[in-house]
Design an enzyme around this catalytic site. Sequence first.
Site, mmCIF file in Angstrom:
data_model
loop_
_atom_site.group_PDB
_atom_site.id
_atom_site.type_symbol
_atom_site.label_atom_id
_atom_site.label_comp_id
_atom_site.label_asym_id
_atom_site.label_seq_id
_atom_site.Cartn_x
_atom_site.Cartn_y
_atom_site.Cartn_z
ATOM 1 N N LYS A 290 41.389 55.658 22.645
ATOM 2 C CA LYS A 290 43.077 55.386 22.624
ATOM 3 C C LYS A 290 43.610 55.665 21.337
ATOM 4 C CE LYS A 290 42.466 51.433 26.105
ATOM 5 N NZ LYS A 290 43.472 52.130 27.100
ATOM 6 N N ARG A 364 37.285 50.524 36.230
ATOM 7 C CA ARG A 364 36.913 50.612 37.724
ATOM 8 C C ARG A 364 35.407 50.971 37.964
ATOM 9 N NH1 ARG A 364 41.257 55.493 38.107
ATOM 10 N NH2 ARG A 364 42.226 54.137 36.497
HETATM 11 N N1 BES Z 1 42.269 48.417 29.891
HETATM 12 C C1 BES Z 1 43.025 49.809 30.256
HETATM 13 C C2 BES Z 1 44.345 49.213 30.983
HETATM 14 C C3 BES Z 1 45.455 48.658 30.108
HETATM 15 C C4 BES Z 1 46.654 49.208 29.567
HETATM 16 C C5 BES Z 1 45.416 47.040 30.283
HETATM 17 C C6 BES Z 1 47.660 48.264 28.986
HETATM 18 C C7 BES Z 1 46.367 46.395 29.724
HETATM 19 C C8 BES Z 1 47.356 47.025 28.897
HETATM 20 C C9 BES Z 1 42.427 50.631 31.056
HETATM 21 O O1 BES Z 1 41.103 50.589 30.855
HETATM 22 C C10 BES Z 1 42.823 51.952 30.784
HETATM 23 O O2 BES Z 1 42.668 52.460 29.631
HETATM 24 N N2 BES Z 1 43.213 52.487 31.693
HETATM 25 C C11 BES Z 1 43.836 53.991 31.765
HETATM 26 C C12 BES Z 1 43.233 54.768 33.019
HETATM 27 C C13 BES Z 1 43.552 56.324 32.887
HETATM 28 C C14 BES Z 1 42.793 56.782 31.889
HETATM 29 C C15 BES Z 1 43.460 56.894 34.189
HETATM 30 C C16 BES Z 1 45.170 53.760 31.645
HETATM 31 O O3 BES Z 1 45.951 53.019 32.114
HETATM 32 O O4 BES Z 1 45.856 54.557 30.805
HETATM 33 ZN ZN ZN Z 2 40.285 51.821 29.189
#
Ligand code: BES
Ligand code: ZN
Length: 518
Positions: A290, A364
Amino acid sequence: MFYARKIFSGSLSRNSCRSFCLTRISCSNTKGLILGVFEKAQEDDVLQFTEAGEAFDKSLSGKLRELLSYGPAMKKGKTRVFCGLHQDFPNIAVVGLGKKSSGVCSLELLDEGKENIRTAVSVGCRQLQSLEIPSVEVDPCGDPQSAAEGAVLGLFEYDELKEKKKTAVTVQPFRSTENEAWQKGVMYAEGQNLARRLMETPANLMTPTIFADKIQQKLSSLSGKVQVHIRAKSWIEEQKMGAFLSVAKGSDEAPIFLEIHYNGSNNSNEDPLIFVGKGITFDSGGISLKPSSGMDAMRADMGGAATVCSAILTAAALHIPLNIKGLAPLCENMPNGKANKPGDVVKAKNGKTIQVDNTDAEGRLILADALCYAHTFNPKVIVNAATLTGAMDVALGSAATGVFTNSDWLWTHLQQASIVTGDRVWRMPLFQHYTKQVAESQLADLNNVGKHAKSGGACTAAAFLKEFVTVPHWAHLDIAGVMSNKDEIAHLGKGMSGRPTRTLVELADRLSQDKQIM
Ligand code: BES
Ligand code: ZN
Ligand code: ZN
C-alpha cells in the site's frame, strides 16, 4: 438569593469552572448534572424540559427556566453550563435534545429521538469532563438506554499510552427507576468501546497473540457459559486452511485462529448463530504494498474480529438466550521473503483454488477458510464482518455498513436492529454479474480480484466470499467505510469507531426472540 451565571455555551475548552463562578454555594468541582431540554416548536412556545428536568427546575422554583430564557434558544446538540445553582450539583449542563416529536424517520432509517439523546448526552458529558468533574448524573431523557450509550460512548478516550490523561468520569442515571435499561445501554456502549480500544491500539501492541489473550481475559469472568479456543499454526495447518496460511506466512508474527463458544440458549444443542470477523492486525498490502500515507490506519484492519468478539462478550454479559460462536482468523499481511506473490495459487479448506493476483486483497482469503470452517457447526445463521474494501468507503462513506446477504429474513432483522441502534446498514447486491468476474481465472477456480478490478470492488469481494457459503442465511458486512470517525457521528470522538458492535448485539437479541427460524 443564589447567584448563577452561564459560563459558556457549546465549546469544549478546558476553562476552569471555578474561575467563572459567582455564587454563594461552594462550587466544588466534584459533581455534575446533565439535563435535557427540547427544542421549541415555535419561537413563542415555553421551554420544554424533560420529566426529570421539569421536576428539578420546580425544586429550584423555576430558576433554571428563567436563566435559560436569557440566552439563545437551546438548539439540538448544544449545551450550556450553569454553576452554583444547586447544593448537590454545583455544575449543571443543559443539553439540547431537538424536537420532542422526533422518532423513526423512514428516509434516514434512523430513530432520530434516540440518536438525539445519544448526541446531547455525549456532548454534555464531554463538556463536564473538560471541566474536570469526576462524577456526573445524567437525565435519562425518557430513554435511559440511549442516554447511557451517549454518556459511555462520549466519554471514551484512548489515552492508555499517554502520560497526560483526561479526567476519569463516572456516570449514573439521575433520579431514575429504570436502572435495567440504563445498565443495558452501559453494556452496549462498553462493548463498542472495547472494539474501539482493540482497533485503536498500535499493531506492535495488538498482534494476533495479544488480541486472542485480551479476548480470553475479558471473557474469563463469564467462564461458565463461554469457552475460548486459541488455535495455533499447527491446528490451522491440520484444518487445511491454505488461503489463510498463505497470507500469514508473509509475516514473522504467528497467526492465531480464535474461536469463542457462548452457550446462552436453554437448549445447549441448538444450532448456533456464527459471527466471523476479519482479523488482520496490520495490513501493509503485502507484496502489492500500500502507499505509505495513511497506512497506519491499517492497524484497525482487525475491526471485523474486534466488533464480533466485543458483540459476543456483550451478548454473554446480557445473558442473551442464544448459542453464538465467534470465529476470527488473526494474522498480519506483510511482505517478507515467504509472502504471497501476485499470480500465486493457493488452496482453501474446501479444495477451491484461488489465484492471488493482488496480495492486498487478503481479507477475502482468510475469510474464505473461516467461512468453510463455520459450516462445520451446522449454523442457522452466519454473519461476517470485515474491513474488506476501500471501494465500500467510496460507495457509502461512513453513513452505513454495506450488507450483502442471501436472506431477506436476515436483512429485515439487521435493518430493524440498526434503526434502533443508529449504527445503520444499507443493502448491497450479490448479483451473478459480480460472481462471473471473480470466477474467471487463468490458473485457478477463483481470482482474488475481479476482472474489472476498478469497478464494483465491494461487490466483487462479496461475490468472492459467497463462493464459500452454502447456508441460506448469511450476511457479509463490509465495515471499511465505518471503520473510523472524524466528526460525522457526533457521539463518537475522532478515531476508530467500533462500529457496528451495538447493531450486532441488537441483532443477536432480536434473533434470540425469533423462534421461527432460530
Ligand atoms: N483492508 C483493506 C481495505 C480497507 C481500505 C479497509 C480502507 C479500510 C479502509 C483491504 O485488505 C484492501 O486492501 N482491499 C483492497 C482490495 C483490492 C486490492 C482489490 C482495496 O480495497 O483496495
Ligand atoms: Zn489489503
Ligand atoms: Zn485488509
